[in-house]
Design a protein around this motif. Structure first.
Motif, short mmCIF file in Angstrom:
data_model
loop_
_atom_site.label_atom_id
_atom_site.label_comp_id
_atom_site.label_asym_id
_atom_site.label_seq_id
_atom_site.Cartn_x
_atom_site.Cartn_y
_atom_site.Cartn_z
N PRO A 100 0.84 -1.17 0.13
CA PRO A 100 0.00 -0.03 0.33
C PRO A 100 1.03 1.16 0.31
CG PRO A 100 0.56 -1.24 2.28
CD PRO A 100 1.03 -2.31 1.14
N GLY A 101 0.85 2.10 -1.06
CA GLY A 101 0.81 3.51 -1.22
C GLY A 101 3.02 3.72 -0.95
N VAL A 102 3.11 3.98 -0.48
CA VAL A 102 4.81 3.83 -0.82
C VAL A 102 5.51 3.03 0.58
CG1 VAL A 102 5.18 5.95 -1.21
CG2 VAL A 102 5.14 5.66 1.14
N ARG A 103 4.38 2.04 1.62
CA ARG A 103 5.08 1.27 2.48
C ARG A 103 6.04 0.22 1.66
NH1 ARG A 103 0.04 -0.39 6.30
NH2 ARG A 103 -0.39 1.83 5.74
N HIS A 104 7.36 0.34 1.37
CA HIS A 104 8.32 -0.64 1.26
C HIS A 104 9.05 0.36 1.41
CE1 HIS A 104 9.92 -3.15 -1.41
NE2 HIS A 104 9.02 -4.31 -1.24
N PRO A 105 10.85 -0.61 1.59
CA PRO A 105 11.61 -0.07 2.01
C PRO A 105 12.57 0.55 0.54
CG PRO A 105 11.80 -2.42 2.46
CD PRO A 105 10.57 -1.65 2.13
N LEU A 106 11.78 0.37 -0.79
CA LEU A 106 12.10 0.74 -2.37
C LEU A 106 11.69 2.30 -2.78
CD1 LEU A 106 11.42 -2.05 -4.33
CD2 LEU A 106 14.29 -0.68 -3.60
N ALA A 107 10.51 2.40 -1.44
CA ALA A 107 9.93 3.55 -2.28
C ALA A 107 9.50 4.66 -0.98
CB ALA A 107 8.05 3.37 -2.39
N ASP A 108 9.58 4.04 1.05
CA ASP A 108 9.34 4.89 2.00
C ASP A 108 10.49 5.54 2.61
OD1 ASP A 108 8.48 6.36 4.06
OD2 ASP A 108 8.43 4.10 5.75
N ARG A 109 11.47 6.60 1.26
CA ARG A 109 13.06 7.37 1.12
C ARG A 109 12.31 8.81 1.67
NH1 ARG A 109 16.50 4.27 -2.79
NH2 ARG A 109 18.08 5.34 -1.48
N PRO A 110 12.24 9.16 2.50
CA PRO A 110 12.33 10.96 2.44
C PRO A 110 12.91 11.85 1.76
CG PRO A 110 11.91 10.14 4.81
CD PRO A 110 12.32 8.98 3.90
N ARG A 111 12.05 12.77 1.23
CA ARG A 111 12.76 13.30 0.02
C ARG A 111 12.97 13.14 -0.76
NH1 ARG A 111 11.28 19.20 2.37
NH2 ARG A 111 10.86 18.78 4.21
#
Length: 312
Positions: A215-226
């Motif tokens: 769901p959304g950015v809930r993955h290490p590939l995507a959950d990267r601030p800024r």
């Protein structure tokens, strides 16, 4: 016009011929009454220029008697002649293929295998076959995102791109083809991810596409601030509002959000949600009633460009 995105596996369809006013009223009514992830309602003008065809697609068997009672105040006795039919999955895919004509957005060309001869030398061609996951490039949401991205490319080359709710993968493929760099893309639906993987291979993009399910950015590939210069989110208004904190968190300081899956009445609420996260409207496109918003981080934005885009 269409209310809701086509279900990944439509099993039943309601069909009815009526007048334009009734078709529009029922599109709004059914769109409000049913979950837009499970039901899609479309209305089209018939060839005679007077009659309109209404079609409602359902992921599960609908309550026919309840729906007839629901639409009777709008169409009267026509409610009793509305037809309900089951959809064979092979027929659904075949029908989708028959309607898949090449779609152009700047240098991007989305086409099926039967239209490879339409590709020009300088095109960024994306070959997509109709599948059970949503997204062939013909829907106003996908086309609006492609046109917004083509406009962004005129002003620079984003280094990092994320596509949330990738569907068949078109937006991620467009970024990978234009930028020649790895692109991150994810979807909540495992079938959509499987479809995107197959389409990436078809387009020779397997090595540069990083796909995840979640769901959304809930993955290490995507959950990267800024981290991301461009974030696509072509989903629906309700999840766009719910995902606002996490989506805005991963956009780079000078990055942009490209949001779609919105009908016009959704726009004020979505804009208000993202303004509270420090984002402002830079561009507002409209294709057949579907809005695409380009949002930027930071202070008061300049007056946004609003474009009522012609249908494909």
């Amino acid at each position: 016009m269409l209310e809701g995105l086509p279900p990944h596996r439509p099993t039943h369809v309601l069909r009815l011929l009526t007048d334009e006013g009734s078709a529009r009223a029922m599109t709004d009514l059914l769109g409000e009454m049913f979950d837009p992830t499970q039901t899609a309602v479309a209305a089209f003008e018939a060839e005679d220029g007077r009659t309109w065809r209404l079609e409602a697609y359902f992921a599960d068997a609908p309550d026919e008697a309840m729906i007839r009672d629901l639409i009777r105040p709008v169409v009267g006795a026509q409610a009793d002649v509305a037809s309900f039919e089951t959809i064979d999955q092979k027929d659904w895919v075949r029908a989708s293929l028959e309607g898949l004509k090449p779609v152009r957005a700047g240098r991007f060309l989305v086409h099926g295998s039967h239209d490879r001869d339409t590709v020009r030398v300088n095109d960024l061609a994306i070959e997509i076959e109709a599948a059970l996951a949503f997204g062939t490039g013909h829907h106003g949401t996908t086309l609006g995102c492609l046109r917004a991205f083509a406009d962004i490319l005129k002003r620079g080359r984003p280094a990092h791109v994320l596509d949330v709710g990738t569907g068949t993968g078109i937006l991620a493929f467009a970024a990978a083809k234009a930028l020649h760099t790895p692109v991150i893309a994810g979807d909540l639906d495992p079938e959509a991810v499987t479809t995107a993987i197959g389409n990436a291979r078809l387009n020779g993009l397997g090595p540069v596409l990083r796909l995840f399910q979640g769901p959304g950015v809930r993955h290490p590939l995507a959950d990267r601030p800024r981290r991301f210069d461009v974030v696509f989110a072509n989903i629906l208004a309700r999840p766009l509002k719910g995902l606002a904190p996490s989506l805005t968190a991963v956009v780079a300081d000078h990055g942009v959000l490209i949001l779609s899956g919105l009908i016009e009445r959704d726009v004020p609420g979505v804009l208000s949600t993202y303004r509270h996260r420090g984002f402002h409207l830079a561009r507002h496109g409209l294709i057949e009633g579907w809005a695409t918003l380009v949002l930027t981080r930071g202070g008061a934005a300049a007056r946004p460009r609003r474009t009522r885009l012609r249908p494909f």
